[in-house]
Design a protein around this motif. Structure first.
Motif, short mmCIF file in Angstrom:
data_model
loop_
_atom_site.label_atom_id
_atom_site.label_comp_id
_atom_site.label_asym_id
_atom_site.label_seq_id
_atom_site.Cartn_x
_atom_site.Cartn_y
_atom_site.Cartn_z
N ALA A 48 0.84 -1.20 0.00
CA ALA A 48 0.00 0.00 0.00
C ALA A 48 0.87 1.25 0.00
CB ALA A 48 -0.93 -0.01 1.20
N ARG A 49 1.93 1.24 0.80
CA ARG A 49 2.83 2.40 0.82
C ARG A 49 3.59 2.54 -0.50
NH1 ARG A 49 5.30 3.42 6.80
NH2 ARG A 49 3.51 2.64 7.96
N ALA A 50 3.99 1.41 -1.06
CA ALA A 50 4.68 1.47 -2.35
C ALA A 50 3.76 2.06 -3.42
CB ALA A 50 5.14 0.07 -2.75
N LEU A 51 2.50 1.68 -3.37
CA LEU A 51 1.54 2.25 -4.32
C LEU A 51 1.37 3.74 -4.08
CD1 LEU A 51 -0.52 2.02 -6.59
CD2 LEU A 51 -2.23 1.36 -4.86
N ALA A 52 1.27 4.15 -2.81
CA ALA A 52 1.14 5.58 -2.50
C ALA A 52 2.32 6.36 -3.06
CB ALA A 52 1.03 5.77 -0.99
N ARG A 53 3.51 5.83 -2.88
CA ARG A 53 4.70 6.53 -3.41
C ARG A 53 4.65 6.61 -4.94
NH1 ARG A 53 7.15 3.30 0.82
NH2 ARG A 53 7.85 4.67 2.51
N ALA A 54 4.19 5.53 -5.56
CA ALA A 54 4.10 5.52 -7.03
C ALA A 54 3.07 6.54 -7.51
CB ALA A 54 3.74 4.13 -7.51
N VAL A 55 1.96 6.67 -6.79
CA VAL A 55 0.95 7.65 -7.17
C VAL A 55 1.50 9.06 -7.00
CG1 VAL A 55 -1.30 8.64 -6.57
CG2 VAL A 55 -1.02 6.15 -6.68
N PHE A 56 2.15 9.34 -5.88
CA PHE A 56 2.75 10.66 -5.68
C PHE A 56 3.72 10.99 -6.81
CE2 PHE A 56 1.93 10.88 -0.87
CZ PHE A 56 1.11 12.00 -0.98
N ARG A 57 4.55 10.03 -7.18
CA ARG A 57 5.52 10.28 -8.25
C ARG A 57 4.81 10.53 -9.58
NH1 ARG A 57 10.76 10.08 -9.21
NH2 ARG A 57 11.42 9.71 -11.37
N ALA A 58 3.78 9.73 -9.84
CA ALA A 58 3.03 9.90 -11.08
C ALA A 58 2.42 11.29 -11.16
CB ALA A 58 1.95 8.83 -11.19
N VAL A 59 1.88 11.77 -10.05
CA VAL A 59 1.20 13.06 -10.02
C VAL A 59 2.20 14.22 -10.07
CG1 VAL A 59 -0.25 14.60 -8.63
CG2 VAL A 59 -0.84 12.17 -8.84
N PHE A 60 3.19 14.19 -9.20
CA PHE A 60 4.04 15.36 -8.99
C PHE A 60 5.40 15.32 -9.70
CE2 PHE A 60 1.14 15.62 -5.32
CZ PHE A 60 0.62 16.87 -5.59
N VAL A 61 5.66 14.26 -10.41
CA VAL A 61 6.89 14.20 -11.20
C VAL A 61 6.56 13.97 -12.68
CG1 VAL A 61 9.10 13.03 -11.54
CG2 VAL A 61 8.19 13.34 -9.22
N GLU A 62 5.64 13.05 -12.93
CA GLU A 62 5.35 12.63 -14.31
C GLU A 62 4.12 13.30 -14.90
OE1 GLU A 62 5.00 8.44 -13.71
OE2 GLU A 62 7.13 8.21 -13.19
N ASP A 63 3.40 14.10 -14.12
CA ASP A 63 2.19 14.79 -14.57
C ASP A 63 1.16 13.83 -15.15
OD1 ASP A 63 0.42 16.86 -14.99
OD2 ASP A 63 1.36 17.56 -16.84
N ARG A 64 0.95 12.73 -14.44
CA ARG A 64 -0.08 11.77 -14.83
C ARG A 64 -1.31 11.97 -13.95
NH1 ARG A 64 2.40 5.90 -15.05
NH2 ARG A 64 0.46 5.53 -16.17
N ASP A 65 -2.43 11.45 -14.40
CA ASP A 65 -3.69 11.63 -13.69
C ASP A 65 -3.84 10.58 -12.60
OD1 ASP A 65 -6.22 12.11 -12.78
OD2 ASP A 65 -7.21 11.93 -14.72
N GLY A 66 -3.34 10.90 -11.42
CA GLY A 66 -3.42 9.96 -10.31
C GLY A 66 -4.81 9.78 -9.76
N ALA A 67 -5.77 10.57 -10.21
CA ALA A 67 -7.16 10.42 -9.79
C ALA A 67 -7.91 9.41 -10.65
CB ALA A 67 -7.87 11.77 -9.81
N ASP A 68 -7.30 8.98 -11.72
CA ASP A 68 -7.92 8.04 -12.65
C ASP A 68 -7.70 6.61 -12.16
OD1 ASP A 68 -8.66 6.39 -14.76
OD2 ASP A 68 -7.64 7.57 -16.29
N PRO A 69 -8.78 5.87 -11.88
CA PRO A 69 -8.60 4.50 -11.39
C PRO A 69 -7.75 3.64 -12.31
CG PRO A 69 -10.88 5.17 -11.13
CD PRO A 69 -10.20 6.25 -11.92
N ALA A 70 -7.84 3.86 -13.62
CA ALA A 70 -7.04 3.06 -14.56
C ALA A 70 -5.55 3.33 -14.38
CB ALA A 70 -7.46 3.36 -16.00
N VAL A 71 -5.20 4.59 -14.10
CA VAL A 71 -3.80 4.92 -13.86
C VAL A 71 -3.33 4.28 -12.55
CG1 VAL A 71 -2.18 6.81 -13.36
CG2 VAL A 71 -3.86 7.05 -15.20
N VAL A 72 -4.15 4.34 -11.53
CA VAL A 72 -3.80 3.72 -10.25
C VAL A 72 -3.59 2.22 -10.44
CG1 VAL A 72 -4.54 3.27 -7.88
CG2 VAL A 72 -5.02 5.49 -8.94
N ALA A 73 -4.46 1.59 -11.21
CA ALA A 73 -4.31 0.16 -11.48
C ALA A 73 -3.01 -0.14 -12.22
CB ALA A 73 -5.51 -0.35 -12.27
#
Length: 200
Positions: free
Chosen positions: A106-131
């Motif tokens: 769960a923490r690894a996923l949280a870190r990946a989401v943070f990186r996606a949002v604030f480094v890679e400019d990906r849509d971390g609110a999109d369930p497909a991106v989270v998956a």
């Protein structure tokens, strides 16, 4: 053992992202574990009658400058998302679902989401991106997508947000050290001093 440090955060909080890169190490230096607790800032802003930080005149411009400066200070990559702010429902739901099975993942996923949002400019609110971000952790896409749509998982995030509000959490990040509240990435030095001294 001493109680863990509670780390409350919103997935679309720039300061929450920066705190996520530091809090585990700070706690570990003092023999403490951490508990990660995502919640939603939107309802808390509404209760306070506030707009998101970047939408407040003058303060918003300062915040954009400070996000980047604070990231440089700790050597962290940072890029304010092109679509910002958003409600991080999907990653918060995925976190709580996964934490019931495997806290480390769960923490690894949280870190990946943070990186996606604030480094890679990906849509971390999109369930497909989270998956997609969860896939390298061995999480099946369809299983995660089904989980974040389940009523009990949705309720888990609502309950966490209600708990945060009831305990006085007024922003992200927010920390509790032995019950003592600290708000903001810029209070991490106080968190560490409290851990060193036992309080003042």
């Amino acid at each position: 053992m001493a109680a863990p440090v509670e780390f409350w955060f919103d997935f679309y909080s720039p300061y929450g992202y920066l705190a996520s890169l530091q809090i585990d190490e700070i706690a570990a230096r003092h023999g403490r574990a951490t508990v990660w607790r995502p919640f939603l800032l939107g309802p808390i802003f509404q209760r306070q009658g506030l707009a998101p930080l970047v939408e407040i005149p003058l303060l918003g411009d300062y915040a954009r400058h400070d996000f980047a400066r604070s990231a440089r200070l700790i050597g962290a990559p940072f890029r304010l998302p092109s679509a910002f702010p958003k409600a991080g429902l999907a990653p918060a739901r995925a976190f709580y679902w996964l934490a019931e099975r495997d806290e480390a993942k769960a923490r690894a996923l949280a870190r990946a989401v943070f990186r996606a949002v604030f480094v890679e400019d990906r849509d971390g609110a999109d369930p497909a991106v989270v998956a997609e971000l969860a896939a390298p952790l061995g999480i099946e896409r369809d299983e995660l997508l089904a989980a974040v749509a389940r009523p009990e998982i949705k309720e888990r995030v609502k309950a966490a947000t209600a708990e945060a509000m009831a305990r006085g959490v007024c922003g992200s990040p927010f920390f509790f050290v032995d019950g003592e509240p600290f708000w903001g990435n810029d209070r991490l030095w106080q968190v560490e001093r409290w851990l060193e001294t036992g309080g003042w």
